[in-house]
Design a protein around this motif. Structure first.
Motif, PDB file in Angstrom:
ATOM      1  N   ARG A 132       0.834  -1.208   0.000  1.00  0.00           N
ATOM      2  CA  ARG A 132       0.000   0.000   0.000  1.00  0.00           C
ATOM      3  C   ARG A 132       0.862   1.249   0.000  1.00  0.00           C
ATOM      4  N   ASN A 133       1.885   1.213   0.838  1.00  0.00           N
ATOM      5  CA  ASN A 133       2.736   2.379   1.002  1.00  0.00           C
ATOM      6  C   ASN A 133       3.449   2.720  -0.302  1.00  0.00           C
ATOM      7  N   GLU A 134       3.905   1.684  -0.963  1.00  0.00           N
ATOM      8  CA  GLU A 134       4.784   1.879  -2.099  1.00  0.00           C
ATOM      9  C   GLU A 134       4.014   2.018  -3.415  1.00  0.00           C
ATOM     10  N   LYS A 135       2.941   1.244  -3.553  1.00  0.00           N
ATOM     11  CA  LYS A 135       2.354   1.103  -4.885  1.00  0.00           C
ATOM     12  C   LYS A 135       0.960   1.673  -5.055  1.00  0.00           C
ATOM     13  N   ILE A 136       0.309   1.967  -3.927  1.00  0.00           N
ATOM     14  CA  ILE A 136      -1.078   2.407  -4.044  1.00  0.00           C
ATOM     15  C   ILE A 136      -1.263   3.758  -3.365  1.00  0.00           C
ATOM     16  N   GLY A 137      -1.866   4.676  -4.095  1.00  0.00           N
ATOM     17  CA  GLY A 137      -2.268   5.945  -3.487  1.00  0.00           C
ATOM     18  C   GLY A 137      -3.765   5.894  -3.311  1.00  0.00           C
ATOM     19  N   ASN A 139       1.417  15.976   6.422  1.00  0.00           N
ATOM     20  CA  ASN A 139       0.450  14.983   5.961  1.00  0.00           C
ATOM     21  C   ASN A 139       0.892  14.362   4.648  1.00  0.00           C
ATOM     22  N   VAL A 140       1.352  15.214   3.749  1.00  0.00           N
ATOM     23  CA  VAL A 140       1.787  14.718   2.443  1.00  0.00           C
ATOM     24  C   VAL A 140       3.066  13.899   2.593  1.00  0.00           C
ATOM     25  N   ARG A 184       9.954  16.858  -2.406  1.00  0.00           N
ATOM     26  CA  ARG A 184       8.984  16.210  -3.287  1.00  0.00           C
ATOM     27  C   ARG A 184       7.558  16.607  -2.910  1.00  0.00           C
ATOM     28  N   ALA A 185       7.298  16.687  -1.590  1.00  0.00           N
ATOM     29  CA  ALA A 185       5.957  17.059  -1.139  1.00  0.00           C
ATOM     30  C   ALA A 185       5.604  18.452  -1.653  1.00  0.00           C
ATOM     31  N   GLN A 200      -9.719  22.071  -1.128  1.00  0.00           N
ATOM     32  CA  GLN A 200      -8.277  22.110  -0.846  1.00  0.00           C
ATOM     33  C   GLN A 200      -7.828  20.838  -0.136  1.00  0.00           C
ATOM     34  N   LYS A 201      -8.653  20.419   0.823  1.00  0.00           N
ATOM     35  CA  LYS A 201      -8.311  19.199   1.557  1.00  0.00           C
ATOM     36  C   LYS A 201      -8.178  18.027   0.597  1.00  0.00           C
ATOM     37  N   GLN A 202      -9.136  17.947  -0.338  1.00  0.00           N
ATOM     38  CA  GLN A 202      -9.097  16.815  -1.256  1.00  0.00           C
ATOM     39  C   GLN A 202      -7.845  16.871  -2.123  1.00  0.00           C
ATOM     40  N   ARG A 203      -7.401  18.065  -2.445  1.00  0.00           N
ATOM     41  CA  ARG A 203      -6.183  18.183  -3.238  1.00  0.00           C
ATOM     42  C   ARG A 203      -4.959  17.776  -2.413  1.00  0.00           C
ATOM     43  N   VAL A 204      -4.994  18.103  -1.117  1.00  0.00           N
ATOM     44  CA  VAL A 204      -3.898  17.656  -0.241  1.00  0.00           C
ATOM     45  C   VAL A 204      -3.872  16.126  -0.212  1.00  0.00           C
ATOM     46  N   ALA A 205      -5.076  15.530  -0.128  1.00  0.00           N
ATOM     47  CA  ALA A 205      -5.151  14.067  -0.098  1.00  0.00           C
ATOM     48  C   ALA A 205      -4.579  13.480  -1.386  1.00  0.00           C
ATOM     49  N   ILE A 206      -4.840  14.148  -2.503  1.00  0.00           N
ATOM     50  CA  ILE A 206      -4.296  13.660  -3.778  1.00  0.00           C
ATOM     51  C   ILE A 206      -2.766  13.796  -3.767  1.00  0.00           C
ATOM     52  N   ALA A 207      -2.299  14.931  -3.275  1.00  0.00           N
ATOM     53  CA  ALA A 207      -0.846  15.135  -3.190  1.00  0.00           C
ATOM     54  C   ALA A 207      -0.224  14.026  -2.353  1.00  0.00           C
ATOM     55  N   ARG A 208      -0.882  13.699  -1.241  1.00  0.00           N
ATOM     56  CA  ARG A 208      -0.356  12.637  -0.382  1.00  0.00           C
ATOM     57  C   ARG A 208      -0.314  11.295  -1.124  1.00  0.00           C
ATOM     58  N   SER A 209      -1.392  11.024  -1.891  1.00  0.00           N
ATOM     59  CA  SER A 209      -1.436   9.738  -2.599  1.00  0.00           C
ATOM     60  C   SER A 209      -0.324   9.645  -3.643  1.00  0.00           C
ATOM     61  N   LEU A 210       0.186  10.815  -4.056  1.00  0.00           N
ATOM     62  CA  LEU A 210       1.199  10.826  -5.121  1.00  0.00           C
ATOM     63  C   LEU A 210       2.636  10.762  -4.601  1.00  0.00           C
TER      64      LEU A 210
END
Ligand code: ATP
Ligand code: MG
Lengths: 419, 226
Positions: B84-89, B106-107, B125-126, B150-160
């Motif tokens: 999960r950590n490595e391959k899935i956002g 968070n990111v 990178r973050a 904005q929160k959702q965009r932070v979540a996307i940034a984190r997933s990336l």
């Protein structure tokens, strides 16, 4: 997962619940403070009570006892070796409690490297003459300097001067209780009756107080020479040899050795005072029990706070797991939280415990029975601090164990679905 | 032939409480590198359930899941966490940021966990990801100081942050207004086109779905169109 990441996450979670964390830490602080304070005080008290007896007791005492002959004439006949012997015809010889060969034994002891010091003594029964009545008592003839060196005798001399005992012939230091009964003051001349019925006059040069009333009511001290004169015996007459060792724990073994070599009775301090060790042990046990009970109570506090925190942080835990933190990582984070509470609480506990001990150490404590003690006794044993520190970590670890396990088992799917 | 990054083989899932029901029935499909796929279907048809299985969070199923050529069957919890950590956002409907940390941290967290880069590099990178999503100015704010979009965009940034093989989203726009939904969609689109990022997004928004490369439609725990 790196330690710094674990610590940084743990710290953030802690900060988010700062007040509760503080309460938990204060619980640990309180219990460690009490633990240290109690143990230092109890142990100080132990040392004091032990010192009262043990410091004044030789590690080994050599003496002769009036004993019946072990080998009765009839034992020498082989014919009766299997029979019961009730013919004890040889009775103890006249009360000769002198140590024969004192000079030789003294020289041998001097050479023994395990021996710290030697102080010879003569025990002598007397009657103190007070008006028409006689008080029974005893006078110890001592080598003033040796006695002072080994047993800090001067600390117990509450009036007068110890050295006068050596310098003034026919002088005596009276037990405080004896002196009170005799209404004797320093400089007075008192009269005693020896066991042989002779009247002897002695000059009072001081009083001593051991703290043990029974002792102070009967005991007095004179120099060896004075005592020998009192008894009318030769210059080599000694009844006891008191020995202090470098290592007290060897006393029983060395006593046994001396018994065989010197053919005298040898009593070691462990055998003579076993009841004091029991007392010390019980007091120490009580302090540890109370301290550890307090810690366990504090542990429950931590357990509660962590449980609350985990309930509170379910979402965060689920997110950590969803983004790739394993159950083990989460477990470590919460254990770290628990241990930090234990560490910080424990650290302040040790500091406050020390402060508390230092304060108790300042409280005046004056009692008739203990002339050398001015404040409450405290033992600053570093072991208490080590034990306290270790226990605070162990308790918090266990308090954190189950909550952390629970946190690590949280199923992120259930939490995420629940929203 | 394109590179298969995820494969579901005959996945069956039951729920036993309050009674045994089959929620997923023989789910079989695969995702290629760079595909932007949406999953649609009526409420309760099992979309979320499927996504939790595909993201390795739910392990209680029958069938086989293969990610990046490796079967997830029989893997331990710790190993799955690593996958999960490595391959899935993952992007959730309710952004799910950690309120104890600022946006940047968070990111960074999944990146720090991965430990492939130093903390300094992860931070760099973050910032890059946040800049790409146009929220680098919010980096030092706390999540609760941000708007929903904005929160959702932070979540996307984190997933990336760990350059995942695939990004999965469970109704990531479900909680957003039209404008913010469009912004998020544009971001996904941009990721797919510019960075060849694979995406698997559950949505109720048919308009949103229509714009993706491929639509998987579910009904009663079965795939009826893909
Ligand atoms: N923990 C559970 N125990 C029992 N049944 C469950 C559980 N979770 C979900 N279900 C059932 O499984 C089915 C699929 O649920 P799921 O959440 O996957 O639907 P969904 O397609 O995501 O719906 P929505 O579009 O409303 O989010 C539903 O009928 C739901 O009631
Ligand atoms: Mg759903």
């Amino acid at each position: 997962m790196s330690l710094s990441l674990t610590v940084s996450i743990a710290k953030s979670l802690l900060m988010a619940r700062f007040k509760q964390t503080m309460v938990a830490a204060v619980g640990v602080t309180f219990s460690i403070t009490m633990f240290i304070g109690l143990l230092s005080f109890m142990s100080g008290l132990n040392d004091l009570l032990d010192g009262l007896i043990l410091n004044r007791t030789p590690h080994i005492r050599l003496y002769n006892e009036v004993q019946p002959s072990k080998i009765q004439p009839i034992d020498r006949f082989k014919e009766f070796s299997h029979s019961h012997n009730f013919v004890n015809s040889v009775k103890p010889k006249s009360s000769k409690v002198e140590i024969y060969n004192y000079g030789a034994i003294y020289q041998a002891l001097k050479k023994d490297t395990r021996v710290l010091g030697i102080s010879p003594k003569i025990a002598c029964q007397v009657f103190y003459n007070v008006g028409a009545s006689d008080l029974s008592g005893n006078i110890n003839g001592i080598d003033v300097e040796a006695e002072n060196k080994l047993f800090s005798f001067s600390e117990y001399v509450v009036a007068g001067n110890l050295i006068d005992l050596k310098n003034t012939s026919n002088s005596i230091i009276l037990g405080k209780g004896v002196a009170e009964k005799m209404l004797a003051n320093i400089g007075d001349v008192i009269q005693v009756t020896t066991s042989k019925g002779e009247l002897v006059q002695l000059k009072v040069v001081g009083f001593f107080q051991s703290g043990l009333k029974d002792l102070d009511n009967v005991q007095s001290y004179a120099s060896i020479e004075t005592t020998q004169k009192l008894l009318g015996v030769s210059k080599s007459y000694i009844t006891d040899i008191q020995i202090k060792l470098n290592d007290m724990t060897l006393a029983p073994a060395i006593a046994k050795e001396y018994r065989e070599i010197f053919e005298v009775q040898a009593l070691d301090i462990q055998t003579a005072n076993s009841q004091f060790e029991t007392g010390s042990f019980v007091r120490t046990l009580i302090s540890y029990t109370v301290g550890i009970t307090l810690l366990i109570v504090a542990g429950f506090g931590i357990y509660n706070i962590l449980n609350m925190m985990i309930y509170d942080k379910m979402d965060s835990i689920a997110i950590l797991k969803a983004t790739g933190f394993s159950g083990k990582d989460v477990n470590r984070i919460f254990i770290t939280i628990a241990l930090s509470i234990g560490f910080i609480g424990g650290f302040f506990g040790l500091v406050f415990g020390f402060t508390m001990s230092a304060l108790i150490d300042q409280i005046p404590f004056n009692t008739e029975a203990l002339p050398t003690i001015k404040t409450y006794p405290i033992n600053y044993n570093p072991n208490f601090y080590i034990i306290g520190g270790i226990f605070s970590l162990i308790t918090t670890y266990f308090a954190g164990y189950f909550p952390s396990r629970k946190a690590s088992k949280i199923d992120p799917v259930i939490i995420i679905r629940g929203k | 032939m394109k590179n298969k990054i995820l494969e579901a083989k005959k996945i069956v899932k039951y729920f036993h409480d309050p009674m045994t029901i089959k929620v997923l029935n023989d789910i079989e499909f695969s995702i290629n590198q760079g595909e932007f796929i949406s999953i649609i279907g009526r409420s309760g048809c099992g979309k979320s359930t499927l996504l939790y299985i595909l993201s390795t969070m739910d392990t209680d199923y029958e069938g086989e899941l293969i990610i990046d050529g490796v079967s997830m069957s029989g893997k331990k919890e710790g190993d799955l966490a690593k996958v999960r950590n490595e391959k899935i956002g993952f992007v959730f409907q309710f952004h799910y940021l950690l309120n104890e940390f600022n946006v940047l941290k968070n990111v960074m967290l999944p990146g720090l966990k991965l430990g492939k880069f130093s903390a300094k590099e992860v931070e760099h990178r973050a910032y890059e990801k946040l800049r790409m999503l146009g929220i680098e100015n919010e980096a030092l704010k706390l999540p609760n100081q941000l708007s929903g979009g904005q929160k959702q965009r932070v979540a996307i940034a984190r997933s990336l942050i760990n350059d995942p093989l695939i990004i999965m989203g469970d109704e990531p726009t479900g909680n957003l207004d039209k404008k913010n939904s469009e912004i998020v969609f544009d971001i996904f689109q941009q990721l797919a086109i510019e960075f060849n990022q694979s995406l698997l997004i559950v949505t109720h928004d048919n308009e949103f779905a229509a714009k993706t490369n491929r639509i998987i439609e579910m009904e009663d725990g079965k795939i009826i169109r893909m």
